[in-house]
Write a protein that holds these residues in place. Structure first.
Motif, PDB file in Angstrom:
ATOM      1  N   ARG A 256      -5.820  -4.142  -3.306  1.00 19.98           N
ATOM      2  CA  ARG A 256      -7.203  -3.982  -3.785  1.00 19.98           C
ATOM      3  C   ARG A 256      -8.222  -3.833  -2.667  1.00 19.98           C
ATOM      4  O   ARG A 256      -9.430  -3.786  -2.922  1.00 19.98           O
ATOM      5  CB  ARG A 256      -7.581  -5.124  -4.718  1.00 19.98           C
ATOM      6  N   TYR A 257      -7.750  -3.749  -1.420  1.00 21.64           N
ATOM      7  CA  TYR A 257      -8.646  -3.550  -0.285  1.00 21.64           C
ATOM      8  C   TYR A 257      -8.237  -2.300   0.482  1.00 21.64           C
ATOM      9  O   TYR A 257      -7.042  -1.997   0.593  1.00 21.64           O
ATOM     10  CB  TYR A 257      -8.610  -4.751   0.661  1.00 21.64           C
TER      11      TYR A 257
ATOM     12  N   GLU B 225      -5.881   5.963  -1.565  1.00 27.48           N
ATOM     13  CA  GLU B 225      -6.651   4.715  -1.604  1.00 27.48           C
ATOM     14  C   GLU B 225      -6.345   3.960  -2.896  1.00 27.48           C
ATOM     15  O   GLU B 225      -7.093   4.036  -3.887  1.00 27.48           O
ATOM     16  CB  GLU B 225      -8.144   5.005  -1.484  1.00 27.48           C
TER      17      GLU B 225
ATOM     18  N   HIS C 279      -6.764   0.995  -3.646  1.00 25.38           N
ATOM     19  CA  HIS C 279      -7.748  -0.016  -4.048  1.00 25.38           C
ATOM     20  C   HIS C 279      -8.682   0.504  -5.137  1.00 25.38           C
ATOM     21  O   HIS C 279      -9.247  -0.289  -5.897  1.00 25.38           O
ATOM     22  CB  HIS C 279      -8.554  -0.498  -2.841  1.00 25.38           C
ATOM     23  N   ARG C 280      -8.842   1.807  -5.237  1.00 23.64           N
ATOM     24  CA  ARG C 280      -9.693   2.360  -6.289  1.00 23.64           C
ATOM     25  C   ARG C 280      -9.126   2.061  -7.673  1.00 23.64           C
ATOM     26  O   ARG C 280      -9.872   1.843  -8.628  1.00 23.64           O
ATOM     27  CB  ARG C 280      -9.859   3.869  -6.098  1.00 23.64           C
TER      28      ARG C 280
ATOM     29  N   TYR D 184      -0.927  -7.082  -5.633  1.00 27.14           N
ATOM     30  CA  TYR D 184      -2.259  -6.729  -6.121  1.00 27.14           C
ATOM     31  C   TYR D 184      -3.323  -7.092  -5.088  1.00 27.14           C
ATOM     32  O   TYR D 184      -4.233  -6.306  -4.814  1.00 27.14           O
ATOM     33  CB  TYR D 184      -2.543  -7.438  -7.437  1.00 27.14           C
TER      34      TYR D 184
ATOM     35  N   LEU E 206       0.825  -1.212   0.000  1.00 31.64           N
ATOM     36  CA  LEU E 206       0.000   0.000   0.000  1.00 31.64           C
ATOM     37  C   LEU E 206       0.863   1.267   0.000  1.00 31.64           C
ATOM     38  O   LEU E 206       0.578   2.216  -0.728  1.00 31.64           O
ATOM     39  CB  LEU E 206      -0.921  -0.001   1.222  1.00 31.64           C
TER      40      LEU E 206
ATOM     41  N   ALA F  73      -7.195  -0.606  -8.407  1.00 35.03           N
ATOM     42  CA  ALA F  73      -7.359  -2.037  -8.644  1.00 35.03           C
ATOM     43  C   ALA F  73      -8.778  -2.360  -9.098  1.00 35.03           C
ATOM     44  O   ALA F  73      -8.981  -3.083 -10.088  1.00 35.03           O
ATOM     45  CB  ALA F  73      -7.013  -2.821  -7.381  1.00 35.03           C
ATOM     46  N   ARG F  74      -9.756  -1.839  -8.406  1.00 39.73           N
ATOM     47  CA  ARG F  74     -11.155  -2.132  -8.772  1.00 39.73           C
ATOM     48  C   ARG F  74     -11.491  -1.553 -10.144  1.00 39.73           C
ATOM     49  O   ARG F  74     -12.257  -2.140 -10.908  1.00 39.73           O
ATOM     50  CB  ARG F  74     -12.101  -1.596  -7.699  1.00 39.73           C
TER      51      ARG F  74
END
Length: 547
Positions: free
Chosen positions: A399-400, A482, A484-485, A395, A145, A487-488
Motif C-alpha cells: 500500500r506504499y 504502482e 499501492h493505487r 497488504y 510488490l 490498495a488505497r
C-alpha cells in the motif's frame, strides 16, 4: 452505464458532431472519463473538449457545449454540465448508474481486467537475493510488490514472465562455504561471511552428508560445504516464497551463464557492436557513451570476468529469449546500477528508454531497526509471516510506493481494528459475505428481481461510482507499476460500503415483506464483494468470507 460505455457514448457524440458539420476534427481513439473530486459535480467527468479543441479550431467551452447537448440525449444520462474552461460533468440517472451492479456480478472475476497493456512482452525480475541465507524484511517488500506488479500486468493483457536471478557464482559461494566450514570448526565466520542459526543448521547438514569433511583439505572442504548448503538454502528460499504465495516462472542461474560460455560470448557480441575496448590488459565496455559515470571492466587483467560481465550476459539472455521489456526491481543500495544497466541495453542495440526499466525500492524498518541478513538476530521473512501473517504483511507493504522509506509496526499490522487497513478491507469483504448469507435466510435472492432505478440513496450513488472506477484504477496501477493505487482504492470502496451498510438495509425488518429494493440492494452488496475480492487478489491477499 459503465465508464467504458460512457466513454463510447462521448466518442459517438463527437463523431455525430463531425458528421453534422458542427466540428472538424479527428475523433480520438480513446476518451478518458474519471470520477470528479466532488460528488456535487456529477458521477463522471471528461476533459475531451479541451483535448480536441485545438484541432477543431474552437474554444474548448464551445466544443463542450456541443457535446453537452448531444450527451444529454443519451439514454441513462440525467444531466451534463460544462465547467471551467471546458470540462464536462456527467450525472447518470439512478437506473443507469445502478445497472453497474448487475454488470459487475455477471462479470465476476473478470471485472476490472482488460487489455490496456496487451502487446507488452515483459520480463520482470525481482528479489534475486543471494542464496546465502534466508530472505529478510527487505526482500519481503520486493516479494509483495513484484508479485503484485506481475498480477496487475497480466490482468491488463501483458505477457509477463516473473524471474528470479540466482546469484550462485562468485565470491558469495566462497563466503557461504567458508561460513559453514567455520561453524563446523567452531570458529568465527570469515570476514564478510554469514552467521546465525541457519548457518549452524547448514553445517549440521554438511556434517551428516560428509562426516569426514574436517579431514579434507580446505579447498575440498569448501567445495563440499557449498555443494550441500547451496541447494538446501535455495530450497528454503523457494519454500518461504511459496508460503508468501509468490510464484516465479523462471529461476535463472548465474553459474549457468558462466558454465555455458555465455559471458565470453556476450563480450564478443558487444565487441562486434563497437563498444568493447582493451586497456591495461583488461577488457572494458564503453558505457560512458550512454550516460554511465565511467566505463566498466568486463574481464579483469587476470582473465576473471566481473559481475558486470555477468550482468551484460544476463541482459542479452533476456533479449535473446524474446523479452521486449526488461524490468528490474532492485534494492535501495543499487542506485548506481540504473545507468550501467541502461548502458548495457544501449550497447546491445536496445532503446534504454523503452527496453529496460529499473525501479529502486527504499529501506524497510521494523521497530526502528534496519534488518540485515548477516546479523544473527535479523528478522527473516519466515518470522514475519509466522508473527504477522502473509495477508497483513503483503497488504501493508503493497500500500506504499516502492520509492518511499517504510517503517512498520508489527503489532499494528496484527491488530484487528478499523485502524488497520488490511483488516478494514478484509472485514468489508467478510461483511458483504455475511449480508448475503443472512439475506438468503430471509428469502432475499438476486434471481427474484432487480430494479436499478431503486438505488437512489446518496450512499448507493457514492458506492456505485467507486465500483465503476475499478477498471481504471487497475489499468493505471498496471501501467505505472504502482500496486499501492489498488490498495488505497480498496480502502475507499470499503469506507463507502461500510457507510452504505449503516444507511441501507438489504434484509427486511421482522414483519416486512421482501421487495425488489431488498433484492436490488443485494445485487449492490454482491457487486461490492466481487470488487473487493478482485482487488485483493491483485495484491496477493485473501478475501475471507468470515472474520
Amino acid at each position: 452505464m459503465t465508464p467504458e460505455e460512457l466513454a463510447l457514448a462521448i466518442r459517438a457524440a463527437l463523431q455525430a458532431s463531425v458528421d453534422a458539420g458542427e466540428l472538424s476534427l479527428t475523433v480520438p481513439a480513446h476518451v478518458r472519463v474519471e470520477r470528479p473530486r466532488s460528488r456535487d459535480h456529477g458521477d463522471w467527468a471528461t476533459n475531451v473538449a479541451l483535448q480536441v479543441a485545438k484541432g477543431a479550431g474552437m474554444p474548448p467551452r464551445a466544443v463542450a457545449d456541443l457535446l453537452a447537448t448531444r450527451l444529454g440525449q443519451v439514454p441513462g444520462v440525467q444531466q451534463v454540465d460544462v465547467a471551467g474552461p471546458g470540462f464536462l460533468n456527467v450525472t447518470l440517472d439512478a437506473a443507469s448508474a445502478g445497472e453497474l451492479a448487475r454488470t459487475i456480478v455477471d462479470a465476476g472475476t473478470a471485472y476490472g481486467r482488460g487489455a490496456s497493456e496487451a502487446g507488452r512482452v515483459v520480463n520482470l525480475e525481482y528479489i534475486s537475493a543471494n542464496p546465502t541465507g534466508p530472505l529478510h524484511i527487505g526482500h519481503t517488500r520486493w516479494a509483495a510488490l513484484g508479485d503484485a506488479m506481475v498480477r496487475l500486468l497480466r490482468a491488463t493483457g501483458a505477457d509477463v514472465t516473473a524471474e528470479y536471478y540466482i546469484n550462485d557464482a562468485g565470491g558469495q559461494v566462497e563466503r557461504l562455504g567458508g561460513s559453514v566450514l567455520a561453524s563446523l570448526r567452531g570458529e568465527e565466520a570469515p570476514e564478510g561471511g554469514y552467521s546465525g542459526e541457519y548457518v549452524d543448521a547448514l553445517a549440521a547438514a554438511v556434517r551428516e552428508a560428509h562426516p569426514d569433511i574436517l579431514e579434507q583439505p580446505t579447498d575440498e572442504a569448501l567445495r563440499l560445504a557449498w555443494d550441500v548448503a547451496y541447494p538446501i538454502q535455495l530450497a528454503a528460499i523457494k519454500g518461504t516464497l511459496d508460503h508468501f504465495h509468490v510464484v516465479f516462472d523462471v529461476w535463472f542461474s548465474e553459474r549457468a551463464l558462466h558454465d555455458s560460455g555465455a559471458v565470453e560470448q556476450a563480450v564478443e557480441r558487444l565487441r562486434e557492436q563497437g563498444h568493447v575496448f582493451d586497456r591495461e590488459g583488461a577488457i572494458w565496455l564503453r558505457t560512458t557513451d550512454f550516460g554511465d559515470d565511467k566505463d566498466r571492466v568486463l574481464i579483469r587483467a587476470n582473465g576473471v570476468p566481473t559481475y558486470f560481465a555477468a550482468d551484460a550476459a544476463y541482459y542479452l539472455s533476456k533479449k535473446d529469449r524474446g523479452f521486449d521489456e526488461k524490468i528490474y526491481l532492485l534494492g535501495a543500495d543499487h542506485h548506481g546500477y540504473i545507468n550501467r544497466l541502461k548502458a548495457i541495453a544501449a550497447c546491445a542495440g536496445d532503446d534504454p528508454e523503452h527496453n529496460i526499466e529499473v525501479k529502486i525500492g527504499q529501506l524497510v524498518n521494523i521497530a526502528g531497526e534496519r534488518m540485515g541478513k548477516r546479523l544473527g538476530n535479523a528478522l527473516y521473512m519466515d518470522d514475519l509471516i509466522a508473527w504477522i501473517g502473509s495477508d497483513a504483511v503483503r497488504y501493508s507493504l503493497a500500500r506504499y510506493p516502492a520509492d518511499s522509506p517504510l517503517s512498520l509496526d508489527g503489532e499494528e499490522m496484527r491488530r484487528q481494528t478499523n485502524d488497520n487497513p488490511v483488516f478494514y478491507v478484509q472485514y468489508a469483504h467478510a461483511r458483504t459475505a455475511g449480508v448475503a448469507r443472512l439475506a438468503a435466510e430471509d428469502g432475499v435472492h438476486r434471481a427474484d428481481g432487480f430494479d436499478p432505478a431503486l438505488l437512489t440513496d446518496e450512499t448507493e450513488a457514492a458506492l456505485l461510482a467507486a465500483l465503476g472506477d475499478h477498471p481504471r484504477v487497475v489499468a493505471q496501477a498496471a501501467h505505472l507499476l504502482e500496486p499501492h493505487r489498488v490498495a488505497r482504492y480498496l480502502e475507499d470502496v470499503a469506507a463507502r460500503y461500510h457507510k452504505w451498510y449503516d444507511t441501507c438495509r438489504v434484509r427486511p425488518l421482522a414483519d416486512e415483506e421482501v421487495t425488489d429494493l431488498h433484492r436490488t440492494r443485494l445485487w449492490l452488496n454482491d457487486a461490492t464483494r466481487q470488487v473487493l475480492a478482485n482487488g485483493l487478489d491483485l495484491l496477493g491477499v485473501s478475501a475471507p468470507e468470515r472474520m
